[in-house]
Design a protein around this motif. Structure first.
Motif, PDB file in Angstrom:
ATOM      1  N   ARG A 139       0.801  -1.229   0.000  1.00 19.14           N
ATOM      2  CA  ARG A 139       0.000   0.000   0.000  1.00 19.14           C
ATOM      3  C   ARG A 139       0.833   1.278   0.000  1.00 19.14           C
ATOM      4  N   PRO A 140       1.901   1.365   0.803  1.00 22.52           N
ATOM      5  CA  PRO A 140       2.704   2.604   0.743  1.00 22.52           C
ATOM      6  C   PRO A 140       3.289   2.861  -0.641  1.00 22.52           C
ATOM      7  N   ILE A 141       3.718   1.792  -1.323  1.00 18.97           N
ATOM      8  CA  ILE A 141       4.269   1.955  -2.663  1.00 18.97           C
ATOM      9  C   ILE A 141       3.183   2.402  -3.634  1.00 18.97           C
ATOM     10  N   LEU A 142       2.017   1.757  -3.570  1.00 19.32           N
ATOM     11  CA  LEU A 142       0.919   2.121  -4.470  1.00 19.32           C
ATOM     12  C   LEU A 142       0.459   3.557  -4.220  1.00 19.32           C
ATOM     13  N   ARG A 143       0.409   3.935  -2.934  1.00 17.17           N
ATOM     14  CA  ARG A 143       0.012   5.310  -2.606  1.00 17.17           C
ATOM     15  C   ARG A 143       1.053   6.305  -3.141  1.00 17.17           C
ATOM     16  N   ALA A 144       2.324   5.943  -3.037  1.00 16.18           N
ATOM     17  CA  ALA A 144       3.386   6.820  -3.533  1.00 16.18           C
ATOM     18  C   ALA A 144       3.342   6.933  -5.054  1.00 16.18           C
ATOM     19  N   ILE A 145       3.018   5.818  -5.741  1.00 16.18           N
ATOM     20  CA  ILE A 145       2.893   5.867  -7.198  1.00 16.18           C
ATOM     21  C   ILE A 145       1.750   6.802  -7.592  1.00 16.18           C
ATOM     22  N   GLY A 146       0.636   6.714  -6.872  1.00 17.89           N
ATOM     23  CA  GLY A 146      -0.479   7.624  -7.142  1.00 17.89           C
ATOM     24  C   GLY A 146      -0.099   9.074  -6.913  1.00 17.89           C
ATOM     25  N   THR A 147       0.648   9.333  -5.842  1.00 16.37           N
ATOM     26  CA  THR A 147       1.097  10.698  -5.559  1.00 16.37           C
ATOM     27  C   THR A 147       2.033  11.200  -6.644  1.00 16.37           C
ATOM     28  N   SER A 148       2.978  10.354  -7.056  1.00 19.28           N
ATOM     29  CA  SER A 148       3.913  10.754  -8.113  1.00 19.28           C
ATOM     30  C   SER A 148       3.189  11.000  -9.425  1.00 19.28           C
ATOM     31  N   THR A 149       2.173  10.180  -9.718  1.00 23.05           N
ATOM     32  CA  THR A 149       1.393  10.380 -10.941  1.00 23.05           C
ATOM     33  C   THR A 149       0.655  11.706 -10.904  1.00 23.05           C
ATOM     34  N   PHE A 150       0.051  12.015  -9.759  1.00 19.66           N
ATOM     35  CA  PHE A 150      -0.648  13.291  -9.596  1.00 19.66           C
ATOM     36  C   PHE A 150       0.305  14.462  -9.806  1.00 19.66           C
ATOM     37  N   VAL A 151       1.467  14.403  -9.173  1.00 21.83           N
ATOM     38  CA  VAL A 151       2.449  15.479  -9.305  1.00 21.83           C
ATOM     39  C   VAL A 151       2.948  15.573 -10.742  1.00 21.83           C
ATOM     40  N   ALA A 152       3.261  14.420 -11.352  1.00 26.28           N
ATOM     41  CA  ALA A 152       3.824  14.420 -12.704  1.00 26.28           C
ATOM     42  C   ALA A 152       2.849  14.992 -13.724  1.00 26.28           C
ATOM     43  N   LEU A 153       1.566  14.673 -13.592  1.00 24.49           N
ATOM     44  CA  LEU A 153       0.580  15.195 -14.542  1.00 24.49           C
ATOM     45  C   LEU A 153       0.446  16.711 -14.422  1.00 24.49           C
ATOM     46  N   TRP A 154       0.423  17.205 -13.196  1.00 22.45           N
ATOM     47  CA  TRP A 154       0.345  18.656 -12.998  1.00 22.45           C
ATOM     48  C   TRP A 154       1.604  19.341 -13.519  1.00 22.45           C
ATOM     49  N   VAL A 155       2.765  18.796 -13.182  1.00 23.53           N
ATOM     50  CA  VAL A 155       4.027  19.391 -13.628  1.00 23.53           C
ATOM     51  C   VAL A 155       4.118  19.366 -15.146  1.00 23.53           C
TER      52      VAL A 155
END
Length: 284
Positions: free
Chosen positions: A70-86
């Protein structure tokens, strides 16, 4: 080496050996990481204990796979959110910058161009610290003046997005500018003569021409955002992107699940990179 210049056979052999050793040096660490993502051991290192896919799909400790971590999956979701905005911000601003630097002449253009390139030579840690100190100073000033709390200026996802955007935009600008310099302005002039507006000519003619570069810069921005560590480390809050989560897990004791995550990132990066290479050719 220049192919048309004659050179001794020994020089050719040395050059080929150098190229071979260089690519082995680049590929060997990645190959080792990929291989030991399938090692049936709780340690991400030799000896080889057998083949397993538990580090991808395992559900029982200690073999908890990446798709159940779960921590890895949550981090992937966070990175995806940041990457799309950036990526969205970098492409939008990079496109505007490309038109500004390629199409217009004005006082201070050279200085402004140098300032745009400056984030490329500033170490990521220094850039992150500078943004953190600057935003914290503004937040403290506003809070003292208004009594309100400005979360967006404190360490967190907003600051991570702004921090990555501050230097990734430069790459997007360079990629799109290189494509725009090849554009024939007479095509826009022809559209204007046929009754199109300036904005309509850009939307119907120029932007489709720039689309391969825009897409390529978007992919580069996503990949750079995903792999960024130094700047993100200085600006992260409670929601950690993937690189920070992997670093935290590495401090606690590495397991092959990090190798599995790395393998997935390598595969996704390779697919996106190949797509960005072949997409422009399909548009010619």
């Amino acid at each position: 080496m220049i192919p048309t210049v004659p050179r001794p056979a020994f020089a050719k052999w040395c050059y080929r050996a150098y190229v071979t050793v260089f690519f082995i040096y680049l590929a060997l660490p990645l190959t080792v990481v990929c291989i030991f993502a399938f090692n049936n051991s709780v340690f991400p290192s030799p000896p080889w204990e057998g083949f397993t896919v538990a580090w991808f799909f395992g559900t029982e400790a200690p073999f908890i796979g990446v798709f159940h971590e779960r921590p890895i999956l949550r981090a992937i979701g966070t990175s995806t959110f940041v990457a799309l905005w950036v990526s969205g911000l970098a492409v939008a601003v990079g496109t505007c910058n490309a038109f500004l630097f390629v199409r217009h002449e004005f006082k201070g253009k050279a200085l402004l161009y140098m300032l745009m390139l400056l984030p490329l030579i500033i170490p990521g840690v220094i850039l992150g610290i500078s943004i953190l100190v600057f935003s914290s100073t503004i937040a403290n000033t506003l809070e003292d003046a208004t009594g309100l709390w400005f979360d967006g200026l404190r360490p967190g996802l907003i600051l991570v997005i702004l921090g990555q955007f501050s230097f990734i935009t430069t790459f997007a600008t360079l990629v799109i500018s290189a494509r725009l310099q090849k554009f024939d302005p007479s095509l826009e002039e022809a559209a204007l003569n046929l009754g199109a507006t300036q904005l309509g000519a850009i939307r119907q003619i120029t932007l489709p021409f720039l689309m391969p570069a825009i897409l390529a810069s978007a992919i580069v921005s996503v990949l750079m955002s995903f792999e960024n560590f130094n700047t993100t480390l200085m600006l992260v809050g409670s929601d950690s992107p993937l690189t920070i989560t992997m670093f935290d897990k590495l401090k606690q004791g590495s397991t092959p699940v990090l190798n599995a995550v790395s393998l997935l990132l390598i595969v996704i990066s390779a697919v996106l990179g190949l797509f960005s290479l072949f997409f422009p050719k399909s548009k010619r």
